[in-house]
Design a protein around this motif. Structure first.
Motif, mmCIF file in Angstrom:
data_model
loop_
_atom_site.group_PDB
_atom_site.id
_atom_site.type_symbol
_atom_site.label_atom_id
_atom_site.label_comp_id
_atom_site.label_asym_id
_atom_site.label_seq_id
_atom_site.Cartn_x
_atom_site.Cartn_y
_atom_site.Cartn_z
ATOM 1 N N ALA A 275 -3.565 -18.932 50.249
ATOM 2 C CA ALA A 275 -3.477 -18.172 49.007
ATOM 3 C C ALA A 275 -4.845 -17.913 48.382
ATOM 4 C CB ALA A 275 -2.574 -18.912 48.022
ATOM 5 N N ASN A 276 -4.820 -17.161 47.292
ATOM 6 C CA ASN A 276 -6.035 -16.758 46.590
ATOM 7 C C ASN A 276 -6.731 -17.983 45.983
ATOM 8 O OD1 ASN A 276 -7.935 -15.672 44.765
ATOM 9 N ND2 ASN A 276 -6.711 -13.806 44.557
ATOM 10 N N PRO A 277 -7.978 -18.266 46.371
ATOM 11 C CA PRO A 277 -8.630 -19.482 45.891
ATOM 12 C C PRO A 277 -9.062 -19.421 44.435
ATOM 13 C CG PRO A 277 -10.174 -18.194 47.155
ATOM 14 C CD PRO A 277 -8.849 -17.501 47.276
ATOM 15 N N THR A 278 -9.041 -18.235 43.853
ATOM 16 C CA THR A 278 -9.432 -18.113 42.451
ATOM 17 C C THR A 278 -8.250 -18.335 41.518
ATOM 18 O OG1 THR A 278 -8.963 -15.733 42.324
ATOM 19 C CG2 THR A 278 -11.150 -16.393 43.117
ATOM 20 N N GLY A 279 -7.044 -18.451 42.104
ATOM 21 C CA GLY A 279 -5.844 -18.514 41.289
ATOM 22 C C GLY A 279 -5.368 -17.135 40.879
ATOM 23 N N GLY A 280 -6.043 -16.080 41.403
ATOM 24 C CA GLY A 280 -5.648 -14.713 41.093
ATOM 25 C C GLY A 280 -4.443 -14.283 41.890
ATOM 26 N N THR A 281 -4.079 -13.030 41.787
ATOM 27 C CA THR A 281 -2.871 -12.536 42.435
ATOM 28 C C THR A 281 -3.079 -12.399 43.942
ATOM 29 O OG1 THR A 281 -3.540 -10.264 41.962
ATOM 30 C CG2 THR A 281 -2.088 -11.338 40.365
ATOM 31 N N TRP A 282 -2.010 -12.596 44.699
ATOM 32 C CA TRP A 282 -2.127 -12.659 46.159
ATOM 33 C C TRP A 282 -2.564 -11.354 46.812
ATOM 34 C CZ3 TRP A 282 0.731 -9.645 49.404
ATOM 35 C CH2 TRP A 282 1.942 -9.132 48.949
ATOM 36 N N PRO A 283 -2.271 -10.155 46.277
ATOM 37 C CA PRO A 283 -2.721 -8.943 46.972
ATOM 38 C C PRO A 283 -4.244 -8.773 47.016
ATOM 39 C CG PRO A 283 -0.883 -8.445 45.513
ATOM 40 C CD PRO A 283 -1.345 -9.817 45.170
ATOM 41 N N PHE A 284 -4.973 -9.611 46.306
ATOM 42 C CA PHE A 284 -6.436 -9.554 46.350
ATOM 43 C C PHE A 284 -7.035 -10.761 47.077
ATOM 44 C CE2 PHE A 284 -5.428 -6.827 42.733
ATOM 45 C CZ PHE A 284 -6.274 -5.751 42.937
ATOM 46 N N THR A 285 -6.238 -11.439 47.903
ATOM 47 C CA THR A 285 -6.715 -12.668 48.530
ATOM 48 C C THR A 285 -7.909 -12.456 49.456
ATOM 49 O OG1 THR A 285 -4.485 -13.580 48.367
ATOM 50 C CG2 THR A 285 -6.018 -14.693 49.843
ATOM 51 N N PRO A 286 -7.896 -11.494 50.406
ATOM 52 C CA PRO A 286 -9.088 -11.312 51.248
ATOM 53 C C PRO A 286 -10.340 -10.988 50.436
ATOM 54 C CG PRO A 286 -7.202 -10.192 52.218
ATOM 55 C CD PRO A 286 -6.797 -10.598 50.830
ATOM 56 N N GLN A 287 -10.179 -10.185 49.377
ATOM 57 C CA GLN A 287 -11.337 -9.854 48.540
ATOM 58 C C GLN A 287 -11.906 -11.104 47.882
ATOM 59 O OE1 GLN A 287 -8.450 -8.192 48.847
ATOM 60 N NE2 GLN A 287 -8.542 -6.137 47.914
ATOM 61 N N ALA A 288 -11.032 -12.044 47.503
ATOM 62 C CA ALA A 288 -11.498 -13.282 46.890
ATOM 63 C C ALA A 288 -12.322 -14.104 47.865
ATOM 64 C CB ALA A 288 -10.313 -14.105 46.379
ATOM 65 N N HIS A 289 -12.157 -13.825 49.162
ATOM 66 C CA HIS A 289 -12.946 -14.501 50.192
ATOM 67 C C HIS A 289 -14.063 -13.624 50.737
ATOM 68 C CE1 HIS A 289 -10.596 -18.145 50.381
ATOM 69 N NE2 HIS A 289 -9.488 -17.448 50.462
ATOM 70 N N GLY A 290 -14.419 -12.589 50.022
ATOM 71 C CA GLY A 290 -15.590 -11.819 50.385
ATOM 72 C C GLY A 290 -15.358 -10.569 51.201
ATOM 73 N N TRP A 291 -14.126 -10.314 51.631
ATOM 74 C CA TRP A 291 -13.853 -9.095 52.382
ATOM 75 C C TRP A 291 -13.875 -7.891 51.448
ATOM 76 C CZ3 TRP A 291 -13.840 -8.787 57.545
ATOM 77 C CH2 TRP A 291 -13.777 -9.999 58.255
ATOM 78 N N GLY A 292 -14.301 -6.756 51.974
ATOM 79 C CA GLY A 292 -14.444 -5.567 51.140
ATOM 80 C C GLY A 292 -13.139 -4.970 50.681
ATOM 81 N N GLY A 293 -12.040 -5.340 51.305
ATOM 82 C CA GLY A 293 -10.725 -4.849 50.913
ATOM 83 C C GLY A 293 -9.692 -5.317 51.915
ATOM 84 N N TRP A 294 -8.435 -4.966 51.626
ATOM 85 C CA TRP A 294 -7.304 -5.344 52.487
ATOM 86 C C TRP A 294 -6.428 -4.109 52.635
ATOM 87 C CZ3 TRP A 294 -3.103 -9.462 50.873
ATOM 88 C CH2 TRP A 294 -2.305 -9.761 51.983
#
Length: 406
Positions: A118-137
């Protein structure tokens, strides 16, 4: 002569490090023997071509299930522990973990199946790859196509840079490929990294639409036949990718775990650390690399290999090791052993192993087992109680305990 070899190696590494683009094509539930079978069928010409004209690792291993493997690949350390699905908004991977996209610092995009927690920032799951540095999903599914309320490959929850849409009568592999092709063309002027994480050939098993199969492809009346036709669809996608990639681009094809046991009539498959559950395909195409290796390698090594392709040196503090020396002809092993397995999954018992080039210590619900894979490749003769192997068993036990303590 040795000095000339080192100069040549430096020249090749310098040239390779300037590769414009890298796409990692991550297959789902496709073991090495599965890919071999489909390639031998004559219906996977693109996979045959990259295997023959690229560099193929025949002794590559992964974790026993998809999520631990994906985390190992994307973060560069052995990780056997299951951490839950991405459909929930909760903490999962510590923020200090550095993803492959964060490491290489080039334009990047994640396509298809995330399934890394899951999202390590506690943010919403549709932004999980972005939270790990990916440019988008893009063309995204949170696990398999049935995750988060999806049903199958034609009715699924699509994630597009944070927006979730339920797509009806729309084939997921088509959407995912089109999103990759569009992004790749736009990004084609400079260095870029794509992780193309296809849900194929994970269940639900089906015959892909004809546009994803060669003309005259045979009938698919069993789940195994449908499974193999889904691998053929991956071959078609790879062919279309190659038509859009330049001579300075690299394609890495790798599997996330072995074969689902129900397809081949054995429990010694996906979800276990028997070889059919963890031996996966790994092919690197491009960069002038050509050959075959039986060296012991692991999916975790994709991390350091891609980093070196972008000119970033190997990090000795991580489990990942660059495979470029092997592809340049080195005979020195990159691993004394690798860790494979699964821990903490509700549907699978804990099953972990330390595997060296010849031997394997397996620890599961039945206790410990020890196999000599040269003499007993089918893993039928358990040597755990044989005093002749006591020192080897203890060495593997030390390796396994050290990795699991991490």
């Amino acid at each position: 002569m040795l000095k000339l070899f080192h100069l040549f190696t430096l020249f090749v590494l310098t040239s390779v490090a300037r590769a414009q683009g890298v796409t990692v094509f991550l297959l789902d539930d496709v073991g090495r023997l599965d890919l071999d079978s489909v390639m031998a069928s004559g219906y996977a010409p693109n996979l045959v071509a990259i295997a023959q004209n690229g560099f193929q690792f025949r002794n590559a291993h992964a974790m026993a299930l998809c999520q631990p493997t994906r985390r190992s690949l994307d973060f560069g350390n052995f990780n056997a522990r299951w951490t839950g699905r991405v459909c929930t908004d909760n903490l999962s991977i510590p923020l200090e973990e550095v993803s492959l996209a964060e490491l290489v610092e080039v334009p990047s995009m994640f396509f298809g199946k995330w399934h890394e927690g899951a999202n390590p920032t506690g943010g919403t799951w549709p932004f999980t790859p972005q939270a790990h540095g990916w440019g988008g999903w893009r063309g995204g599914v949170a696990g398999g196509v049935s995750a988060c309320g999806g049903r199958d490959y034609f009715n699924w929850k699509d994630v597009e840079d944070g927006t979730v849409t339920f797509l009806f009568d729309t084939y997921q592999p088509t959407v995912q490929f089109n999103r990759w092709a569009s992004w790749w063309n736009v990004a084609a002027r400079g260095p870029r990294l794509a992780l193309y994480s296809t849900p194929l050939a994970h269940s639900p098993y089906h015959r892909p639409p004809n546009v994803w199969l060669p003309v005259g492809y045979p009938t698919t009346s069993t789940d195994l036949a449908r499974f193999e036709s889904m691998i053929v669809a991956c071959d078609q996608a790879i062919g279309r990718m190659l038509a859009r990639m330049s001579v300075s681009d690299i394609l890495i094809v790798v599997g996330d775990n072995g074969t689902p046991g129900g397809l081949i009539g054995t429990t010694r498959a996906k979800g276990t650390t028997y070889e059919r559950g963890i031996n996966v395909p790994l092919i690197v195409y491009g960069g002038g690399f050509k050959g075959t290796s039986d060296a012991l390698v692991h999916v975790v090594d994709v991390y350091a290999t891609v980093a070196e392709l972008f000119g970033i040196p190997e990090d000795p503090g991580r489990d990942s090791r660059s495979l470029i020396p092997l592809m340049l002809g080195s005979k020195s092993p990159v691993h004394a052993y690798v860790l494979c397995g699964i821990q903490g999954h509700d549907a699978f018992q804990d099953d972990v192993c330390a595997r060296s080039l010849r031997f394997k210590l397996r620890r599961s619900g039945v206790g410990e087992q020890f196999f000599d894979l040269y003499e007993d490749p089918s893993e039928l003769i358990d040597l755990i109680a044989d005093p002749a192997y006591a020192k080897l068993i203890e060495a593997h036990r030390v390796w396994l305990d050290a990795e699991l303590e991490d």
